[in-house]
Design a protein around this motif. Structure first.
Motif, mmCIF file in Angstrom:
data_model
loop_
_atom_site.group_PDB
_atom_site.id
_atom_site.type_symbol
_atom_site.label_atom_id
_atom_site.label_comp_id
_atom_site.label_asym_id
_atom_site.label_seq_id
_atom_site.Cartn_x
_atom_site.Cartn_y
_atom_site.Cartn_z
ATOM 1 N N VAL A 117 0.846 -1.195 0.000
ATOM 2 C CA VAL A 117 0.000 0.000 0.000
ATOM 3 C C VAL A 117 0.882 1.246 0.000
ATOM 4 O O VAL A 117 1.883 1.308 0.730
ATOM 5 N N ALA A 118 0.525 2.224 -0.810
ATOM 6 C CA ALA A 118 1.274 3.478 -0.861
ATOM 7 C C ALA A 118 1.043 4.298 0.406
ATOM 8 O O ALA A 118 -0.009 4.196 1.051
ATOM 9 N N LYS A 119 2.017 5.130 0.754
ATOM 10 C CA LYS A 119 1.930 5.911 1.977
ATOM 11 C C LYS A 119 0.902 7.031 1.904
ATOM 12 O O LYS A 119 0.585 7.666 2.913
ATOM 13 N N ASN A 120 0.375 7.281 0.710
ATOM 14 C CA ASN A 120 -0.529 8.427 0.548
ATOM 15 C C ASN A 120 -1.979 8.128 0.928
ATOM 16 O O ASN A 120 -2.867 8.912 0.606
ATOM 17 N N PHE A 121 -2.240 7.014 1.623
ATOM 18 C CA PHE A 121 -3.630 6.702 1.981
ATOM 19 C C PHE A 121 -4.230 7.855 2.787
ATOM 20 O O PHE A 121 -3.521 8.607 3.460
ATOM 21 N N SER A 122 -5.539 7.995 2.711
ATOM 22 C CA SER A 122 -6.216 9.058 3.450
ATOM 23 C C SER A 122 -7.367 8.487 4.273
ATOM 24 O O SER A 122 -8.042 7.554 3.857
ATOM 25 N N CYS A 123 -7.540 9.057 5.465
ATOM 26 C CA CYS A 123 -8.678 8.725 6.328
ATOM 27 C C CYS A 123 -9.322 10.055 6.678
ATOM 28 O O CYS A 123 -8.853 10.758 7.588
ATOM 29 N N ASP A 124 -10.377 10.416 5.966
ATOM 30 C CA ASP A 124 -10.928 11.767 6.095
ATOM 31 C C ASP A 124 -12.352 11.802 6.618
ATOM 32 O O ASP A 124 -13.162 10.911 6.335
ATOM 33 N N TYR A 125 -12.633 12.856 7.356
ATOM 34 C CA TYR A 125 -13.967 13.165 7.857
ATOM 35 C C TYR A 125 -14.660 14.018 6.800
ATOM 36 O O TYR A 125 -14.294 15.170 6.570
ATOM 37 N N LEU A 126 -15.657 13.431 6.102
ATOM 38 C CA LEU A 126 -16.290 14.134 4.988
ATOM 39 C C LEU A 126 -17.772 14.414 5.227
ATOM 40 O O LEU A 126 -18.544 14.551 4.286
ATOM 41 N N VAL A 127 -18.160 14.510 6.491
ATOM 42 C CA VAL A 127 -19.543 14.879 6.813
ATOM 43 C C VAL A 127 -19.794 16.292 6.292
ATOM 44 O O VAL A 127 -19.024 17.220 6.546
ATOM 45 N N GLY A 128 -20.873 16.447 5.527
ATOM 46 C CA GLY A 128 -21.163 17.737 4.906
ATOM 47 C C GLY A 128 -20.422 17.935 3.601
ATOM 48 O O GLY A 128 -20.551 18.995 2.965
ATOM 49 N N ALA A 129 -19.637 16.948 3.188
ATOM 50 C CA ALA A 129 -18.865 17.066 1.946
ATOM 51 C C ALA A 129 -18.898 15.746 1.194
ATOM 52 O O ALA A 129 -17.875 15.271 0.692
ATOM 53 N N GLU A 130 -20.064 15.137 1.084
ATOM 54 C CA GLU A 130 -20.172 13.838 0.437
ATOM 55 C C GLU A 130 -19.899 13.910 -1.065
ATOM 56 O O GLU A 130 -19.673 12.883 -1.704
ATOM 57 N N ASP A 131 -19.899 15.128 -1.619
ATOM 58 C CA ASP A 131 -19.524 15.262 -3.022
ATOM 59 C C ASP A 131 -18.079 14.824 -3.231
ATOM 60 O O ASP A 131 -17.716 14.320 -4.304
ATOM 61 N N LYS A 132 -17.244 14.987 -2.189
ATOM 62 C CA LYS A 132 -15.858 14.524 -2.280
ATOM 63 C C LYS A 132 -15.803 13.007 -2.362
ATOM 64 O O LYS A 132 -14.926 12.440 -3.011
ATOM 65 N N MET A 133 -16.746 12.341 -1.712
ATOM 66 C CA MET A 133 -16.819 10.878 -1.801
ATOM 67 C C MET A 133 -17.145 10.449 -3.220
ATOM 68 O O MET A 133 -16.596 9.465 -3.728
ATOM 69 N N LEU A 134 -18.052 11.180 -3.860
ATOM 70 C CA LEU A 134 -18.407 10.851 -5.245
ATOM 71 C C LEU A 134 -17.216 11.046 -6.173
ATOM 72 O O LEU A 134 -16.993 10.253 -7.098
ATOM 73 N N LEU A 135 -16.429 12.100 -5.943
ATOM 74 C CA LEU A 135 -15.226 12.327 -6.741
ATOM 75 C C LEU A 135 -14.260 11.154 -6.605
ATOM 76 O O LEU A 135 -13.712 10.662 -7.598
ATOM 77 N N LEU A 136 -14.056 10.720 -5.369
ATOM 78 C CA LEU A 136 -13.157 9.605 -5.132
ATOM 79 C C LEU A 136 -13.683 8.327 -5.762
ATOM 80 O O LEU A 136 -12.943 7.574 -6.400
#
Length: 361
Positions: free
Chosen positions: A252-271
């Motif tokens: 696994v690459a070191k660039n993994f992300s664990c993000d709090y996206l409450v109120g920003a679910e559009d970012k989930m769709l982008l991913l």
């Protein structure tokens, strides 16, 4: 008082509906009919409790409470697309038993260790999230599609069943590693969840609990590669780490992300659209009775209620109820052949509390 023909048909119908997997959300029958229904339930789900025993009475009482709960859960159901709840293999468990055996009630405490500061900070400038944002811009298509289902692209492995092993954190993360490998080079492999259960450090305890971000931090810090399931088979219990000294597998690459996206679910769709499947923490308490449809109600998104981890494999904005497509790890008998659908926006079931994206080398 003798039952009318109408009442008799209702009682018989209840038992018939049970065998069709249709939930019960009408008036609960009287005790005699409840016992008949419970016996039919035991037969359908291969349960064996001797009538008159303490165990039978305990399970029967749980079953009766389940009938009440199912009726309450279905009360807001307004159309055939909404979530449908009914009798499942878990319906003879108390809420505490279900939580203890199939969820991780301590998961929210683990999440707080690496989530609270992101709730109050400018999370979108977080190094890991910024990497994925840049990565998306390189791969992005001109218009985010209304529907994405990574199953159609052949990058999703089979639905697993964790049974009584509380390692949802390992199952869901390994599943996303498998998917990202297939997206990168077209090779879909079954990787070893058991290796992670036995070997993962950094505060992870195999079937007794763990968390996605802790696991990924351990993998990347020591450049550990996840091996094949065929070489390290699934046993669904804690064991001594037998990881080969020859570090062969997927890194696994070191660039993994664990993000709090409450109120920003559009970012989930982008991913999901431009990167790949995601691992998320979630509240699965009401899933004890889930049969199908889109969950919109009865599913708190509070971080204190987070108790499970799953993989999101897509979404559908064109559906009557726009929703995420979620792969669970309770076998194919759960939900829709192992999948559950959760409404988009509103952080239903806490789907945006911790969103994990990763790359493989």
């Amino acid at each position: 008082m003798a039952l009318s023909w109408k009442d008799c048909l209702i009682r018989i119908g209840l038992i018939g509906l049970l065998f069709l997997g249709i939930p019960i959300h009408i008036q609960k029958p009287h005790q005699t009919e409840n016992h008949l229904l419970f016996q039919s339930y035991m037969k359908k789900f291969n349960k064996s409790y001797k009538k008159g025993s303490d165990e039978y009475e305990k399970r029967y009482q749980n079953f009766q409470k389940s009938l009440d709960t199912i009726q309450e859960l279905n009360a807001k159901r307004q159309n055939e697309d909404s979530a449908l709840y009914g009798l499942t293999a878990f319906s003879d468990l108390s809420r505490d038993e279900f939580t203890h055996h199939h969820l991780r009630s301590d998961l929210h405490n683990r999440l707080r260790k690496h989530t609270d500061h992101r709730i109050t900070s400018s999370m979108y400038e977080h190094d890991n999230y910024r990497h994925h944002r840049n990565h998306i811009s390189k791969r992005a298509i001109s218009v985010i599609p209304d529907k994405v289902d990574w199953r159609d692209k052949g990058v999703i492995t089979k639905v697993r069943n964790q049974k009584l092993c509380g390692a949802c954190w390992a199952f869901s993360t390994v599943e996303t590693i498998e998917s990202m490998l297939a997206i990168k080079n077209g090779t879909l492999l079954d990787l070893s969840v058991q290796e992670i259960i036995d070997c993962a450090e950094n505060g992870n305890f195999g079937c007794d609990g763990g968390d996605t971000c802790g696991m990924l931090s351990w993998l990347t810090a020591y450049k550990i590669k996840v091996g094949l399931e065929s070489q390290y088979p699934l046993k669904l219990e804690n064991g001594v780490c037998k990881r080969s000294k020859v570090n062969v597998g997927v890194e696994v690459a070191k660039n993994f992300s664990c993000d709090y996206l409450v109120g920003a679910e559009d970012k989930m769709l982008l991913l999901l659209a431009n990167h790949g499947p995601l691992t998320v923490a979630i509240n699965a308490l009401t899933w004890q009775y889930y049969l199908g449809g889109v969950i919109q109600y009865h599913c708190s998104g509070s971080i204190t209620d987070i108790n499970h981890a799953v993989q999101i494999v897509g979404y559908d904005k064109t559906a009557p109820i726009p929703h995420y497509i979620i792969r669970n790890s309770w076998g194919t008998a759960f939900g829709d052949k192992g999948y559950v659908y959760v409404a988009m926006n509103g952080n239903i079931c806490g789907v945006a509390v911790e969103v994990t994206a990763l790359d493989v080398l």
